[in-house]
Structures are given as C-alpha cells and as structure tokens.
Design an enzyme around this catalytic site. Structure first.
Site, PDB file in Angstrom:
ATOM      1  CB  SER A  89      -0.963  -0.029   1.193  1.00 48.49           C
ATOM      2  OG  SER A  89      -1.914   1.002   1.110  1.00 48.49           O
ATOM      3  CG  HIS A 195      -5.647  -0.832  -1.365  1.00 49.43           C
ATOM      4  ND1 HIS A 195      -4.733  -0.278  -2.236  1.00 49.43           N
ATOM      5  CD2 HIS A 195      -5.109  -0.727  -0.118  1.00 49.43           C
ATOM      6  CE1 HIS A 195      -3.677   0.122  -1.551  1.00 49.43           C
ATOM      7  NE2 HIS A 195      -3.886  -0.121  -0.272  1.00 49.43           N
TER       8      HIS A 195
END
Length: 308
Positions: A89, A195
């Site tokens: 991430s 996400h």
C-alpha cells in the site's frame, strides 16, 4: 541470489515510531530532511504521536519517513543494495524512493496528497478495513459480494484477505466469517476504506500529480501492488503508485514471485513485522528478516550471509 527490501503500509504504524528509530548520521539526515520539508510549509513535524497518528495522512507520512530512513541506513551504513523493492500500500512510495524513481521530497508531497484525498473520499459515512484470517480469498469475495459497500482490498496470503468497506458491512462480514470457520476478523488501525472503487477519484488525481514528475530509471526491480509483478521502468512504477489506491493489493502474488526472481533474503523496514510473517508463509525459502525485531547490525549480517 539477491536481496529485497520490504516496506509496510498503514495499519503497521506505532506511536513514537520515528523517535524510536536507531540514531545514526543517515537516519538523522532523513529526519532532518523531513523536518525541513514540513517547516517550509507549516506542516506538523510530530506525525508519529499517539493522537496525530489517528490522521490518515500523518500515519502515511510517518510510515514513509521510517521506511526511507531504514533503507538508507542499510545502504549507507551497512552496504546493502536491494535488487528488488516492494511496498505494501503506502509503503510502495518508500519502495519507489529506495529504487530512485522519486525523491524523498516528491514522495512526501505525494503521500500527503494521497492521505488527504483518501480522507475526502471517506468523509461521508463510517469506513474501515479488516483482515479475514483463516479462510481462502474466495470466501472473502463471497462475503464482499453480498454488500454494495464492501470490497476485497488486500490479498496478503492464501488464508489472509483484507476487506474495505463501511463499518456495518465489515461487522456483517465478521459474523459471516465466524460462521464459515475463520480464525479471526481483525479490524485494522485505519479509518478509511482503501484499495477499492471508493478511491477511484483519488487514483485519478494521483495519476495527474505523479505525471508531472521527472522520469528516472529505477536502480532495481519494483514489485507492483496492482499486479504482483516485477517492473523496471519509471512509468510502470508511477502508474502503480497512482492506481493501487483504488485496486486490491496483490501482495500474495508479489511475494510468491520472489523465489522465482532469485530473491534469497527479504528485509522488512520499521515499524512492525507483518510483512516478515507473511513472507515466511508465502515464500518459505526466502530468509525474511525484520528490523523491528533485531538490530540493524544483526539483520545486515544475516542478510549478507543469505545472499552470498
């Protein structure tokens, strides 16, 4: 035989994580560079306090600073140069700095923008993320498909999948996961849904921001979040940095690929050891080490023996 640097993402942050970094001229220089960047525009420098870490943008900046400081210390103090970098991430921005694709100051500006845009995208409603542990991704997808506001966000291992969504949908998924025999559904220390399609505009605006940066040839291969594959061009890295916020992180694919690429040792930067544990499960032939669990000197020594 080669070395990979791993950079953790949001959820791994810890109070006073920057203050706890080992002090060397290299880490001090990184912290000074961050302070100068923050002071120049009136931004806060205390981003790792227990209160300030509750802000998504501050938490992401703190993770970036810690990752860059650790990677530079391993390079400059211990002579370790990774052939591969991978960041989970927001950790991907520290990975991109380590690979020489973006400068530290460029990454700071980009991560601050990313964090603020993510907060804007989640300004309405109560959002979060939670890890389903002990069930295959297929089962987690089935839970998510039953809710309009629940999505698969991270595929971390064969039996760990992170969901993003509304708190109500996540609580419903927790009940379903328990009924299906999951070991746990652990809520992450994150107050946004990342996400997932909710961050589509964030990805678009990040793409515009990153498109203005100078293109620099990476010093090593970068493992993408969006595809779990190794790339070696600046465009591919920057495209991944922009798009990943709205797409699932394919960490399982990336780590499973490491042995095929010849990686024999992976070092996780501070803070935490989640990626080390995942790597041990996903790629057991790779020696996986955490700077959170051992000294820089000890980790460097183990790494050198593993890549000889």
């Amino acid at each position: 035989m080669s070395l990979a640097f791993l950079f953790p993402g949001q959820g791994s942050q810890q109070p006073n994580m920057l203050k706890a970094l080992p002090r060397t001229p290299v880490t001090e220089a990184v912290l000074d560079e961050f302070d100068s960047w923050a002071d120049a525009s009136g931004r806060p420098t205390d981003v790792d306090g227990s209160d300030t870490l509750r802000d998504t943008a501050h938490a992401q900046i703190a993770l970036l600073v810690a990752g860059v400081a650790c990677a530079r210390a391993l390079r400059e103090d211990h002579g370790l140069t990774p052939e591969f970098v991978a960041g989970h991430s927001v950790g991907a921005f520290a990975a991109a700095v380590s690979a020489g694709v973006v400068t530290f100051s460029e990454a700071l500006a980009a991560v601050e923008l990313r964090g603020n845009l993510m907060k804007e995208a989640c300004a309405q409603g109560d959002w979060g993320m939670a890890a389903v542990i002990g069930l295959p991704t297929r089962a987690a997808r089935e839970f998510a498909a039953k809710h309009a506001d629940l999505w698969v966000a991270n595929i971390n291992s064969a039996t760990q999948t992170v969901l993003s969504g509304s708190r109500n949908a996540l609580l419903s998924a927790a009940t379903a996961a328990e009924a299906h025999g999951a070991g746990a559904l652990d809520f992450l220390d994150v107050d946004v849904a990342s996400h997932c399609p909710l961050q589509g505009q964030t990805a678009d605006r990040m793409a515009v921001h990153l498109s203005a940066l100078t293109r620099r040839t990476p010093s090593g291969r970068y493992l993408t979040n969006t595809g779990g594959r190794a790339v070696g061009t600046a465009d591919a890295v920057l495209d991944d940095l922009a798009a990943a916020v709205a797409q699932p992180v394919r960490w399982y694919d990336a780590t499973r690929l490491m042995p095929e690429l010849g990686v024999t040792c992976a070092i996780e930067m501070r803070p935490g050891h989640v990626l080390t544990r995942l790597n041990t499960a996903n790629a057991p032939t790779v020696v996986s080490l955490s700077l959170q669990d051992d000294s820089f000197e000890s980790v460097a020594g183990k790494a050198r023996r593993s890549i000889q």
